[in-house]
Scaffold this active site. Structure first.
Site, PDB file in Angstrom:
ATOM      1  N   ASP A 238      -4.859  -3.530   4.844  1.00  0.00           N
ATOM      2  CA  ASP A 238      -5.569  -3.077   6.010  1.00  0.00           C
ATOM      3  C   ASP A 238      -6.680  -3.093   6.360  1.00  0.00           C
ATOM      4  OD1 ASP A 238      -6.024  -1.262   4.272  1.00  0.00           O
ATOM      5  OD2 ASP A 238      -4.242   0.308   5.302  1.00  0.00           O
TER       6      ASP A 238
ATOM      7  N   ASP B 204       1.465  -1.213   0.104  1.00  0.00           N
ATOM      8  CA  ASP B 204      -0.194  -0.098   0.315  1.00  0.00           C
ATOM      9  C   ASP B 204       0.824   1.587   0.046  1.00  0.00           C
ATOM     10  OD1 ASP B 204      -2.468  -1.208   0.246  1.00  0.00           O
ATOM     11  OD2 ASP B 204      -2.077  -1.029   2.303  1.00  0.00           O
TER      12      ASP B 204
ATOM     13  N   ASP C 234      -8.893  -6.651   1.873  1.00  0.00           N
ATOM     14  CA  ASP C 234      -7.925  -6.765   1.607  1.00  0.00           C
ATOM     15  C   ASP C 234      -8.320  -8.312   2.211  1.00  0.00           C
ATOM     16  OD1 ASP C 234      -7.487  -4.125   0.692  1.00  0.00           O
ATOM     17  OD2 ASP C 234      -6.571  -3.662   2.651  1.00  0.00           O
TER      18      ASP C 234
HETATM   19  P1  ATP Z   1      -3.614   3.482  -0.082  1.00  0.00           P
HETATM   20  O1  ATP Z   1      -4.564   2.192  -0.550  1.00  0.00           O
HETATM   21  O2  ATP Z   1      -2.344   2.809  -0.096  1.00  0.00           O
HETATM   22  O3  ATP Z   1      -3.931   2.574   1.041  1.00  0.00           O
HETATM   23  P2  ATP Z   1      -5.460   5.414  -0.144  1.00  0.00           P
HETATM   24  O4  ATP Z   1      -5.048   5.604   1.073  1.00  0.00           O
HETATM   25  O5  ATP Z   1      -5.241   6.687  -0.892  1.00  0.00           O
HETATM   26  O6  ATP Z   1      -4.655   4.539  -0.285  1.00  0.00           O
HETATM   27  P3  ATP Z   1      -7.853   4.136   0.015  1.00  0.00           P
HETATM   28  O7  ATP Z   1      -8.439   4.423   1.739  1.00  0.00           O
HETATM   29  O8  ATP Z   1      -8.583   3.615  -0.673  1.00  0.00           O
HETATM   30  O9  ATP Z   1      -6.729   4.252   0.031  1.00  0.00           O
HETATM   31  O10 ATP Z   1      -8.895   5.830  -0.216  1.00  0.00           O
HETATM   32  C1  ATP Z   1      -8.802   6.080  -1.638  1.00  0.00           C
HETATM   33  C2  ATP Z   1      -9.566   7.632  -1.905  1.00  0.00           C
HETATM   34  O11 ATP Z   1     -10.166   7.440  -1.131  1.00  0.00           O
HETATM   35  C3  ATP Z   1      -8.141   8.327  -1.235  1.00  0.00           C
HETATM   36  O12 ATP Z   1      -7.400   8.829  -2.616  1.00  0.00           O
HETATM   37  C4  ATP Z   1      -9.043   9.393  -1.126  1.00  0.00           C
HETATM   38  O13 ATP Z   1      -9.084  10.090  -2.630  1.00  0.00           O
HETATM   39  C5  ATP Z   1     -10.453   8.773  -0.383  1.00  0.00           C
HETATM   40  N1  ATP Z   1     -10.550   8.551   0.505  1.00  0.00           N
HETATM   41  C6  ATP Z   1      -9.477   8.469   2.028  1.00  0.00           C
HETATM   42  N2  ATP Z   1     -10.233   8.634   3.031  1.00  0.00           N
HETATM   43  C7  ATP Z   1     -11.192   9.335   2.648  1.00  0.00           C
HETATM   44  C8  ATP Z   1     -12.149   9.514   4.455  1.00  0.00           C
HETATM   45  N3  ATP Z   1     -12.194   9.792   4.638  1.00  0.00           N
HETATM   46  N4  ATP Z   1     -13.432  10.159   3.347  1.00  0.00           N
HETATM   47  C9  ATP Z   1     -13.676  10.813   2.565  1.00  0.00           C
HETATM   48  N5  ATP Z   1     -12.576  10.064   0.958  1.00  0.00           N
HETATM   49  C10 ATP Z   1     -11.470   9.383   1.776  1.00  0.00           C
END
Ligand code: ATP
Length: 907
Positions: A648, A338, A652
């Site tokens: 996480d 990730d 997943d």
């Molecule tokens: P990784 O997969 O590397 O952990 P990530 O944290 O960006 O990356 P996700 O948590 O799936 O992956 O988030 C995907 C997208 O959703 C983010 O790029 C963001 O635009 C949006 N996002 C993340 N957190 C939030 C939140 N708390 N509320 C609203 N949108 C969110």
């Protein structure tokens, strides 16, 4: 029934589902909005104890000890002991039984230690829960819960105790631990009829089950042994399994060896009889052959080496949950990681806000709200209306908390949301006031597949829903945007995309905010929003930095040097992902997104065959949905890769299970992910994966070192006995003496190899291809070479001693000492498989020296203590004999040293 239940709430069980929530709260003397007070908690804690299910006693020590005698080797020894007793050889029989007992005791202690260490590691991954106490949200270990506690649940949580739910938003649980049913069941908060069956109690959440969707809250009605799971005792902490593919392969190998050796022993016996030797002599020779040629120390040494590896990894913050992972780690060829939190710090800071057509840089870093929004705009002025809406949306559509603890500012919850609260304060607003002024009426929790979150509020009599999420989710649904004065105007998508693109190129994580004004209903759901005619108003963008972890760069480099490919798989935007990937060194700086990044959408368009080719070539995967990770793992595995995959979230879990090494995040990971993983990182850091791979390689090396060290002894002993029988000579070593050699050297010499530090250069080798045999040709040749040296040295000196007129006992003592001394010298050869004993530092493994010193004392007592002489038929020998023994030992050291040198040069 109600009345009875009401009078006796504490003793009642199973019947909370039919009571109205308020009555449940009254019975348990708790307040749903605030939780219990600290005083109430301490008295309840005294009454109910820890929220922990008392483990059922596993296999008792007696049974475990008895099981030691079920090993094939021990069975052979016991038979030999009984027959020798029958033949009237009381001393021999006594010693054989003594040795059997010592072997069992050692096995028992070592196995117990390894089991304890693994069990302790498994326990050290504690689960935490979010609880409301005294009106504040707190993260506590689940063991601290008491009846009456108010627990907040989110997707991915393991239910920590039995709960009566009083809030449930799209909440779904998998209750297979309790009901055996593996599909998710929906949860609600309405009272049910008293006769509802356990499996149908939708308003209850039971300990040990897991939440896979939505959000909710419940009151703890039972903890520890009083929970349903505790009652039926299904969640017993099982003893960890100590077998791995390698140990089971070795166990099979040992069993075959046993059969082969058994046959050889019978053959020896028969040849001897045929040549006219006494049956007694030949029986003892057959026993000697059998006990000598079986590598009895092998299984224990392997388990111990693995257990030591596990504890070394724990020191480097990688908790192994399944023992085979230690082995597999060493052969990992691809790590899929990730981005957020693993390769980056997950310490978000808003750097830029774009609202009403204006870009506002934001200063300050970290969670302290000490910076400013550029030019300090007056949020009450009409020109800053869009900015105010943007900050408001980010602050209200938010579940995080921000508080000062001592001199530091801390957030609770998601760092992305925490950063928005910090920006809000930099604008002069604060979330607590906003949340009081505009209470939340409903919400759609964030989920990484949908990539947005929404909340519904009433502001000045009007219902407004705020959205925040990925720009790809919000922009297509927006039909208008707010101008600086907050007035909706036609949307300029190109401009917004251009600004977002500029933020992403700098590596900023972009979050969009939108709103739906003047809603009529009192609730929100996905369908409402995902309709084609949804008319979202675009409010603004937040660009936040999440710097790469400092060690990620060097770790990625180390992985590349070790022949391991690193791939980034993220939910984030393609351009942001690429920017971070090139900062970290996963792709070359200056790479174009079109050629180097594959998005979830591209991925969905590929069939499995096409995906195989692409999965190999591409190193950055963006906007990937968790379910797609599973396809990626399979595609890589189809090409023979050994895949480590991090994760996480709840979604997943399938990919973590499928991966050869599933890695869960200890800090940010959900319980579901941790349960599915083989390894948990206690610091969520990519560098820890690299460290674990290095340890994995070290452990595997140490296993091979032990095998290479131990087999020549068995081979040599077998050769000596066979040679003596064939030559019609007296046995140079007796069965008892062989037992002595094998038992003492395995423990005091061989096992010290498990403590060998990792050799330099293990991370400059390519990964070991899975399925390669443990011993390659060179190592087999070395084993044969040392075996032959042992035969020549011991048989030669034995015959020489006899020829010089020494007694049989003296000559045998010399032969035994040849074995032990050669093994000791050869131990130094085995400390490294390819480098010279001198190069790796003579004192880099102190355990070796303690072992050698102990062995010296033991050999001296075997040679000079009268009781030992009597028991083992040995006799004191002179200095001249010792010189010859050492000459043999030293020449073995030199011969193997030269062989290693030549081999190394050839490679
Ligand atoms: P990784 O997969 O590397 O952990 P990530 O944290 O960006 O990356 P996700 O948590 O799936 O992956 O988030 C995907 C997208 O959703 C983010 O790029 C963001 O635009 C949006 N996002 C993340 N957190 C939030 C939140 N708390 N509320 C609203 N949108 C969110």
């Amino acid at each position: 029934m109600n009345a009875v239940a009401h009078k006796n709430p504490v003793h009642r069980r199973n019947d909370w589902h039919h009571l109205p929530v308020d009555q449940v709260a009254d019975d348990l003397k708790t307040v749903l909005d605030d939780g219990l007070s600290d005083e109430a908690v301490s008295s309840l804690r005294a009454q109910h104890g820890e929220n922990r299910i008392t483990p059922q006693p596993g296999r008792g020590p007696l049974l475990r000890f008895a099981l030691q005698f079920s090993q094939p080797l021990v069975v052979v020894l016991v038979i030999a002991g009984v027959v020798t007793a029958f033949l009237g050889e009381w001393v021999d029989s006594g010693v054989i039984f003594g040795v059997t007992l010592i072997n069992a005791v050692i096995g028992f202690i070592q196995e117990g230690r390894a089991e304890d260490a693994l069990a302790a590691l498994a326990r050290s991954v504690t689960s935490e829960v979010t609880v409301l106490r005294g009106g504040a949200k707190r993260r506590l270990p689940s063991t601290a819960l008491v009846p009456g506690d108010v627990v907040l649940l989110a997707a991915g949580d393991k239910v920590p105790a039995d709960l009566r739910l009083f809030r449930a938003k799209e909440l779904q649980a998998i209750e297979s631990a309790l009901t055996g049913e593996s599909t998710a069941v929906s949860k609600h908060h309405k009272a049910l009829s008293p006769d509802t069956l356990l499996a149908e109690r939708g308003n209850m959440a039971y300990a040990g089950t897991v939440m896979v969707r939505g959000q909710g809250a419940g009151v703890v009605v039972a903890t520890g042994d009083a929970t349903e799971t505790g009652r039926i005792s299904r969640l017993i902490a099982e003893a960890p399994d100590l077998t791995t593919p390698l140990t089971s392969k070795m166990a099979v190998f040992s069993n075959w060896l046993l059969i082969a050796i058994g046959l050889l022993a019978v053959l020896t016996f028969a040849i001897g009889l045929w040549r006219g030797e006494s049956a007694f002599e030949m029986f003892m020779a057959a026993v000697a052959l059998a006990v000598g040629a079986i590598p009895e120390g092998l299984p224990a040494a392997m388990t111990i080496t693995l257990a030591i590896g596990v504890s070394r990894m724990a020191k480097r913050r990688a908790i192994i949950r399944k023992l085979p992972a230690v082995e597999t780690l060493g052969s990992t060829t691809v790590i899929c990681s990730d981005k957020t939190g693993t390769l980056t710090e997950n310490q978000m800071t808003v750097r830029e806000i774009f609202a009403g057509g204006v870009s506002y840089p934001v200063s300050g870093s970290g969670y302290a709200p000490t910076g400013k929004i550029a030019d300090e705009p007056d949020l009450d002025s009409p020109d800053s209306c869009a900015l105010r809406e943007c900050l408001l949306g980010g602050g209200l559509c938010n579940d995080a908390g921000l508080r000062k603890s001592g001199r530091h500012w801390e957030i609770t919850g998601d760092p992305t949301e925490g950063a928005l609260l910090v920006a809000l304060r930099k604008g002069g607003l604060d979330e607590a006031t906003l949340q009081k002024l505009f209470p939340r009426l409903d919400e759609i929790p964030f989920d990484s597949a949908r990539q947005y979150m929404a909340t519904l509020h009433e502001i000045e009599g009007v219902r407004i829903a705020y959205f925040k999420g990925a720009i790809e989710q919000l922009l297509p649904r927006s039909t208008s945007m707010l101008d600086a004065a907050g007035v909706p105007v036609p949307i300029d998508r190109e401009r917004i995309e251009k600004i977002a693109g500029e933020m992403a190129v700098e590596g900023l994580r972009v979050l969009a905010v939108g709103r739906l004004a003047s809603l009529s209903g009192g609730s929100l759901d996905h369908k409402q929003i995902e309709r084609d005619d949804c008319e979202l108003q675009f409010v603004g963008l937040f660009g936040m930095i999440d710097p790469p972890r400092p060690k990620a760069i060097s770790s990625v480099k180390a992985c590349h040097a070790a022949g391991i490919v690193v791939k980034m798989i993220t939910g984030d935007h393609a351009v942001t992902a690429l920017s971070i990937a090139s900062q970290i060194g996963i792709v070359k700086a200056g790479a174009e997104a079109e050629n180097t990044v594959l998005t979830g959408r591209d991925l969905a368009a590929l069939d499995d065959d096409a995906l195989r080719g692409v999965a190999q070539a591409v190193h950055v995967f963006a906007r990937v949905e968790p379910e797609q990770k599973l396809r990626l793992v399979r595609a890589l595995q189809a090409d023979g890769e050994v895949v480590a995959m991090t994760g996480d979230g709840v979604n997943d879990a399938p990919a973590l299970k499928q991966a050869n090494i599933g890695i869960a995040m200890g800090l940010a990971g959900t319980e579901v992910a941790k349960d599915a993983a083989d390894m948990v990182l206690t610091d969520d850091d990519f560098a820890t994966i690299e460290a674990a791979v290095e340890e994995g390689r070290g452990v595997y090396d140490n296993l091979v070192k032990f095998i290479t060290w131990t087999l020549p002894t068995n081979f040599g002993e077998g050769l000596v006995i066979m040679a003596a029988i064939v030559a019609g000579a007296t046995l140079p070593i007796t069965a008892l003496q062989i037992l002595w050699i094998n038992m003492t050297t395995a423990v005091f010499l061989g096992l010290t190899l498990a403590f060998e530090p990792i050799e330099k250069g293990v991370m400059r080798r390519v990964p070991r291809p899975p399925g390669t045999p443990i011993l390659d040709h060179a190592l087999i040749a070395r084993i044969v070479l040392v075996g032959v040296l042992l035969l020549g040295g011991s048989f030669g000196l034995f015959l020489l001693e006899l020829a010089r007129g020494h007694t049989l006992a003296e000559a045998r003592t010399v032969a035994v000492n040849v074995f032990v001394v050669v093994e000791t010298f050869y131990l130094f050869n085995c400390r490294s498989l390819s480098r010279s004993a001198l190069k790796i530092g003579l004192f880099s493994n102190p355990a070796i020296w303690y072992g050698v010193a102990t062995m010296a004392v033991l050999q001296l007592s075997l040679t000079y203590v009268p009781l030992m002489n009597q028991l083992f038929q040995t006799a004191p020998i002179d200095a001249h004999a010792w010189m010859e023994i050492f000459a043999v030992g030293l020449s073995a050291l030199l011969v193997v040293g030269v062989e290693k040198h030549l081999l190394h040069r050839r490679r």
